[in-house]
Structure formats: C-alpha cells, structure tokens
Design an enzyme around this catalytic site. Structure first.
Site, PDB file in Angstrom:
ATOM      1  CD1 TRP A 106       0.269  -0.601  -3.298  1.00 38.73           C
ATOM      2  CD2 TRP A 106       0.317  -1.311  -1.181  1.00 38.73           C
ATOM      3  NE1 TRP A 106       1.096   0.239  -2.595  1.00 38.73           N
ATOM      4  CE2 TRP A 106       1.143  -0.173  -1.297  1.00 38.73           C
ATOM      5  CE3 TRP A 106       0.191  -1.950   0.050  1.00 38.73           C
ATOM      6  CZ2 TRP A 106       1.847   0.355  -0.211  1.00 38.73           C
ATOM      7  CZ3 TRP A 106       0.901  -1.425   1.137  1.00 38.73           C
ATOM      8  CH2 TRP A 106       1.706  -0.291   1.004  1.00 38.73           C
ATOM      9  CG  ASP A 176      -6.511  -1.267  -2.390  1.00 36.86           C
ATOM     10  OD1 ASP A 176      -6.908  -0.112  -2.186  1.00 36.86           O
ATOM     11  OD2 ASP A 176      -5.391  -1.681  -2.010  1.00 36.86           O
ATOM     12  CE  LYS A 200      -2.191   6.052  -1.164  1.00 36.71           C
ATOM     13  NZ  LYS A 200      -0.751   5.868  -1.102  1.00 36.71           N
TER      14      LYS A 200
END
Length: 366
Positions: A106, A176, A200
């Site tokens: 990511w 992030d 999540k």
C-alpha cells in the site's frame, strides 16, 4: 435475529467483521429509523435526522481518539486509494518533495500516485527483506524541502505494524491508518493528516475517514485541483458538499458507540493484544511448523501472517479450516500463505477457536 451460533469465524482482511450488536441494532432500525418512518438509507442528507447521525459520528470519533478540537474530521468516498492521489494533489507543490516510508504494497501504491504529481523520494524501505519489518527510527532520512512524510501504520499483506511513530519536526507527517485505526490509543497531534478506509475497524466499506490538522489547508496549493479532490471543499461543507455515504456513516457511528461500550480504546487495545497472543503463541511454540512472516518486534496486532512447510500443506490447512467454519484465512493473492485478520470486532472466541484448530492441525500433520 442473528444468532452467535450461526456466525462464521470471520478473519477477512476487509471488508471485515462487524460487531454483532451493531448489526442487530441496524437490523432493528433498518425500516424505521427513530420514528421517521424511513430507513437511514432513505433520509435526505440535508435533513435534521441525518445531520444528527453525521455530527454525532464526528463527535464520537473525536472523543474516542482524543483528537484535538481544532482538527477537522471528514467522511469522504473513494477509499484510501483516492487519498493516495488527493494528498499530493493538495500538498505536493512545485519545488517541494514528498517522502515515503516503504513498508509494503500500500505504501508502494501511494508512492506511485505521488510520482504522477511531483517529486518524491524514499525515506526508508524494507523491501529487500520482503517487508518483514518496520524500519528503525534511525534509518529514516529526510531531505530538504520535504512537503510531507507519508507512512502506512499497519501493513495488511505482510503483517507488520509501527509500534512507535517518528518525530518529523516541522515536516507534516501523514499516515494511512486504514487497517489499525481505532485499535489502540496514540497521540493524534503528531500527525498533520490521518486517513483510513472504514472497512477494517470503523464500519462497512464505502466511507473514508480523514483527520486533518487545520494548518494543512493553508499549505494546500489547489489552483488546478478538481473541486471534489480538494480538502477545503469538504471542510467548508462538513463533508456534505455532495451526497455522502449516509448508511455507511450511520453504521460507523454505531461501531463507535460499541467501542465506547467496550471501555474505549484502552480496553480495545488490551483485547486486541490478548486475541493476537492466542495465535502468535501457537506460531512461536510450533517448532517451525508455522512460520510467521513478520519479525517479532514489527508484528501487527491486526493481521497475523504465516506460512506452513509447503504450499500443499497450506492448501490442506486452508481447506480444513474452511470446513471448520473459518473464513478469510488465505494470504493476500500477491504473497500467498495464510493470514488471520483480528480486527476489533473479531471475538476472542474466534481467535481461541483458531488457535485450537492450529494446534490440532499440527498434531495430525506435524
């Protein structure tokens, strides 16, 4: 009404488990929300009934995370992947460089988007060891004229997580936190911007939370940035410039109330440590039958990644686990292996059941 006995052992990496109590409350309110005669999904986003939902979710997040009062909380769309581009579009001006700390797939994707906008550099990287650790703080090297430094706090694919965040001084620090936000307490004021996909720990997919320090708006150079990709657009309109994902925000608000009922972030953090320990202990005591990917001092409490001796044995493990009611234990398609995502809403009982299954599988196949 859903019964716990019918619930899968859900270890999906995202969209992931939601608290059963939250799902049951949403079920009760689905057709008639607080006497409106409508579902939340049917309410106008300009109505007083929805405004209450929206603003309470912001207030609850600020309370739980101890977010400084002056910070803005935004509910956006497009996932973290849109933030990869939105951040450099707003903050990477000519003559400046953006620094990225590379800890997994990511952060690689975030860097790729920034390179399309302006100059970038790598602050540190652990790619040479297949991202099995978080860089030590003394490995981080910042260059002059850095617009911001970006990190990924938890790496879902490789199972690593920052245990201590760097002090970047006057350089804005951006994170992030899609896969570990709300799982432990930390000092939000260290960060200029935090962003996270909700799917999540915060709620269902479709909502992206952004926590923004107000001085960042003064740093933004948005002359040629489309309206929807400008942070000031959403700050000025309280995330209501266009129709927001109203039902997702409602669900996020319910999850935040559930976290409060559990005792807040301190209690959630303790639960997460206990849950992860159940599985890590089996790995550590397996004599090498299970091999964790992450180095011990970089292990994630949210994503536990491991391999077995062969791909055939892994396939057998995953097939038998599926038969036993476990869902989502496959590793990411890019790396293979196994992964158990133990987010906030995954019950202790599910982690206990997995640890017992792993012990029994080793007994039969070791």
């Amino acid at each position: 009404m859903l019964k716990q006995a019918q619930r899968a052992y859900n270890f999906n990496a995202g969209p992931s488990a939601l608290p059963l109590a939250v799902l049951e409350k949403a079920q009760r309110e689905l057709v008639d929300f607080q006497g409106t005669g409508m579902s939340v999904m049917e309410l106008s986003h300009r109505s007083a009934a929805y405004e209450q939902v929206h603003n309470q979710a912001i207030a609850s997040l600020k309370e739980l995370m101890n977010i400084p009062e002056e910070y803005h909380v935004l509910f956006l769309q497009g996932g973290a992947s849109t933030q990869f581009a939105m951040i450099p579009l707003n903050f990477l001006s000519q003559g400046k460089k953006a620094g990225y700390i590379m800890t997994g797939s990511w952060s690689e994707k975030a860097l790729k988007e920034a390179k399309m906008v302006g100059d970038t550099y790598t602050v540190a990287s652990t790619k040479e060891t297949n991202y099995n650790r978080i860089p030590a703080l003394d490995e981080l090297v910042y260059e002059e004229n850095t617009a911001y430094v970006h990190l990924t706090s938890n790496n879902t694919i490789f199972g690593t997580e920052w245990s201590e965040f760097p002090d970047t001084g006057d350089i804005p620090l951006i994170a992030d936190m899609s896969s570990d936000i709300l799982s432990y307490g930390f000092d939000v004021s260290k960060f200029a911007l935090i962003y996270a996909g909700a799917q999540k720990n915060l709620g269902p997919s479709g909502v992206t939370v952004v926590i923004l320090r107000p001085d960042m708006l003064e740093r933004a150079n948005t002359n040629n940035v489309p309206t929807m990709l400008r942070y000031d657009t959403h700050v000025k309109n309280n995330s209501l410039y266009n129709t927001p994902p109203t039902f997702g925000i409602y669900m996020l608000g319910l999850v935040l109330e559930w976290v409060k009922e559990q005792g807040g972030l301190a209690a959630i953090e303790n639960m997460n440590k206990e849950k992860a320990a159940l599985i890590y202990d089996v790995i550590d005591q397996s004599g090498g039958f299970y091999k964790g990917h992450a180095q011990k001092d970089s292990r994630s409490l949210m994503n536990i990644t491991f391999r077995l001796a062969s791909e055939d044995l892994e396939k057998q493990f995953l097939a038998e686990a599926k038969q036993a009611g476990f869902v989502g234990l496959n590793g990411h398609r890019s790396v293979g292996g196994c992964r158990a995502s133990t987010y906030n809403a995954v019950p202790y009982e599910s982690c206990k059941a997995l640890s017992e299954f792993m012990i029994e599988f080793q007994r039969k196949n070791g």
